[in-house]
Scaffold this active site. Structure first.
Site, mmCIF file in Angstrom:
data_model
loop_
_atom_site.group_PDB
_atom_site.id
_atom_site.type_symbol
_atom_site.label_atom_id
_atom_site.label_comp_id
_atom_site.label_asym_id
_atom_site.label_seq_id
_atom_site.Cartn_x
_atom_site.Cartn_y
_atom_site.Cartn_z
ATOM 1 C CG ASN A 134 -0.363 -0.018 2.382
ATOM 2 O OD1 ASN A 134 0.604 0.774 2.817
ATOM 3 N ND2 ASN A 134 -0.338 -1.036 3.164
ATOM 4 C CE LYS A 184 -8.635 -3.280 14.633
ATOM 5 N NZ LYS A 184 -7.131 -3.439 13.883
ATOM 6 C CG ASP A 203 -5.749 -6.434 14.288
ATOM 7 O OD1 ASP A 203 -4.976 -5.767 14.813
ATOM 8 O OD2 ASP A 203 -6.862 -5.975 13.874
ATOM 9 C CG ASP A 263 -6.762 -5.316 6.453
ATOM 10 O OD1 ASP A 263 -6.328 -5.085 7.734
ATOM 11 O OD2 ASP A 263 -7.352 -4.466 5.857
HETATM 12 N N1 CTP Z 1 -3.156 -3.089 12.395
HETATM 13 C C1 CTP Z 1 -2.404 -4.169 12.874
HETATM 14 N N2 CTP Z 1 -2.550 -5.354 12.301
HETATM 15 C C2 CTP Z 1 -3.234 -5.479 11.196
HETATM 16 C C3 CTP Z 1 -4.305 -4.525 10.753
HETATM 17 C C4 CTP Z 1 -4.141 -3.355 11.483
HETATM 18 O O1 CTP Z 1 -1.755 -3.817 13.850
HETATM 19 N N3 CTP Z 1 -3.170 -6.690 10.843
HETATM 20 C C5 CTP Z 1 -3.417 -1.855 12.934
HETATM 21 C C6 CTP Z 1 -2.962 -0.485 12.355
HETATM 22 O O2 CTP Z 1 -1.479 -0.282 12.660
HETATM 23 C C7 CTP Z 1 -3.745 0.507 12.775
HETATM 24 C C8 CTP Z 1 -4.947 -0.079 13.318
HETATM 25 O O3 CTP Z 1 -4.722 -1.451 13.209
HETATM 26 O O4 CTP Z 1 -3.300 1.081 14.172
HETATM 27 C C9 CTP Z 1 -5.778 -0.047 12.132
HETATM 28 O O5 CTP Z 1 -6.989 -0.862 12.190
HETATM 29 P P1 CTP Z 1 -7.825 -1.497 11.099
HETATM 30 O O6 CTP Z 1 -8.920 -2.057 11.677
HETATM 31 O O7 CTP Z 1 -6.849 -2.546 10.134
HETATM 32 O O8 CTP Z 1 -7.807 -0.483 9.990
HETATM 33 P P2 CTP Z 1 -8.431 -0.594 8.733
HETATM 34 O O9 CTP Z 1 -7.769 -1.447 7.951
HETATM 35 O O10 CTP Z 1 -8.500 0.913 8.230
HETATM 36 O O11 CTP Z 1 -9.795 -1.142 9.151
HETATM 37 P P3 CTP Z 1 -10.956 -1.393 8.217
HETATM 38 O O12 CTP Z 1 -10.813 -0.707 6.774
HETATM 39 O O13 CTP Z 1 -11.412 -2.693 8.019
HETATM 40 O O14 CTP Z 1 -12.006 -0.419 9.080
#
Ligand code: CTP
Length: 410
Positions: free
Chosen positions: A210, A341, A306, A279
């Site tokens: 990304n 979370k 996560d 993700d």
């Molecule tokens: N994060 C993480 N590990 C992952 C995914 C995200 O530590 N596998 C952390 C990121 O560093 C950030 C936060 O979670 O601090 C973001 O949350 P997330 O739910 O992943 O955000 P988005 O991807 O934007 O979620 P969505 O679009 O599903 O709402």
């Protein structure tokens, strides 16, 4: 490396004989690695010419609030935002009085009002003026507002009198300025930060990733280290220099980042997840380069762990800070993420056209159980320092420990 390295210092020069020492100060600031922009009052230009400061700072000097050419190059609001710290040296009794009144009748006074950066003053005046009850009341009012006063020193004055009122020497001003950044707010704390994107391989030459630049996470790691913390920065692939006094661990995939975090987190006081972790990862990564054989190609993706939620689920756990990049309903989505979370704090920022990813500045909405704070648009380094200040404050509130507060929010 000095904590002034790469800092943007806005040096204000007001009209006193010590203005000549500000020339040496400019040189010393640049030697320490700082970028310097100079703003002079009209009276200051009676002592030293703007050309001197232009030559020493490497940039045109800002002198006039109403100069269309200067405003077109770097407007006063832009300059106020640019600054990591504002130092007025020398600072006259008159300028202190104008600051107390909140006047904005010239460029420098306006910049001091318009900037969120910490403001430090190096007073320089005749000992009688310094001792006068009016000046004393002014400096007390300024200190009350969080303005830092560096000096003055005692000694022989240009006016022939001896006493308190001499501007501090450039060396001492540099040390005082560095202290604005080295707040000690997180002294003795261990902080783990994730930053940047992750790369999920498809085959030996291709990957899914990304646009995260890692700038926010690196700025947070730098700010935490400057605040006195021992910092481990776990970084995805980014093209950024490691901040001073930060231990960096480079990873590529989400799984590697997860493993590195789990290794670093035991014993940590704070975990800050700024990384844009993928993700999903590709199931069954090809051992050889995939050849273009068909019209379509299907990749099957599996959910990555996560990292943030896993750290939050640990017992005992550090103070856990997450980031939320949202394109719509920012607060609502971020609050939901905070609860789901189980975080202590979430920093939400709007993303989309030219916002958030891969940009120099940003704005953040900080949310925690029962509280909220807005950090308006600013450079990521400033936001990071403000975020660290709020984390230190919340951490203090959670643990009941007193965090040494040497200065106000840098
Ligand atoms: N994060 C993480 N590990 C992952 C995914 C995200 O530590 N596998 C952390 C990121 O560093 C950030 C936060 O979670 O601090 C973001 O949350 P997330 O739910 O992943 O955000 P988005 O991807 O934007 O979620 P969505 O679009 O599903 O709402």
């Amino acid at each position: 490396m000095s904590s002034l390295a790469r800092k943007h210092i806005l040096l204000g020069v007001t009209g006193g004989i010590a203005a000549y020492k500000a020339a040496e100060l400019t040189r010393r600031l640049r030697q320490a690695g700082a970028e310097v922009r100079v703003a002079m009052t009209a009276a200051a230009q009676g002592f030293v010419t703007p050309l001197t400061f232009q030559a020493l700072s490497g940039h045109p000097v800002h002198t006039d609030l109403m100069d269309p050419a200067a405003e077109a190059a770097m407007g006063h609001i832009e300059l106020a935002r640019w600054a990591d710290a504002v130092l007025v040296a020398p600072c006259t009794a008159d300028f202190m009085a104008r600051l107390v009144q909140g006047e904005a009748d010239d460029l420098l006074a306006t910049l001091c009002l318009a900037s969120r950066a910490p403001l430090a003053l190096a007073p320089a005046m005749n000992p009688q003026m310094w001792a006068h009850p009016a000046t004393r009341a002014n400096r007390e009012a300024l200190a009350e507002r969080g303005v830092t006063l560096l000096g003055p020193a005692a000694g022989e004055m240009a006016c022939g009198e001896t006493g308190e009122g001499r501007m501090l020497e450039p060396e001492a001003l540099l040390a005082g300025l560095a202290e604005l950044f080295e707040t000690g707010r997180l002294a003795g704390r261990r902080v783990v930060v994730t930053a940047g994107p992750t790369r999920e391989p498809i085959d030996p030459v291709r990957y899914i990733s990304n646009r995260s630049s890692g700038r926010m996470g690196f700025a947070v790691a730098e700010a935490a280290a400057e605040a006195g913390a021992e910092v481990v920065l776990i970084a995805g692939p980014v093209a950024l220099e490691t901040p001073a006094r930060v231990t960096r661990v480079d990873v590529e995939t989400a799984a590697q980042m997860h493993a590195a975090v789990m290794k670093a987190v035991p014993g940590a006081d704070v975990f800050i997840a700024t990384a844009a972790v993928a993700d999903y990862r590709v199931e069954g990564v090809a051992a050889q380069k995939i050849k273009k054989t068909g019209e379509t190609l299907e990749l099957r993706l599996t959910r990555n762990p996560d990292i943030l939620a896993d750290v939050a689920a640990r017992e005992p756990r550090p103070f856990v800070v997450g980031f939320a990049a949202e394109t719509e309903r920012l607060i609502e989505h971020a609050r939901e993420k905070l609860d789901r979370k189980g975080l202590d704090l979430i920093a939400a920022n709007p993303v989309g056209e030219g916002q958030g990813f891969d940009t120099e500045d940003n704005c953040l909405e900080l949310l925690w159980a029962g509280g909220q704070r807005s950090l308006p648009r600013a450079r990521k380094s400033r936001l990071a320092r403000e975020l660290v200040a709020v984390i230190a404050e919340r951490l203090g509130a959670e643990t009941g420990k007193v965090i040494p507060l040497k200065h106000r929010t840098p």
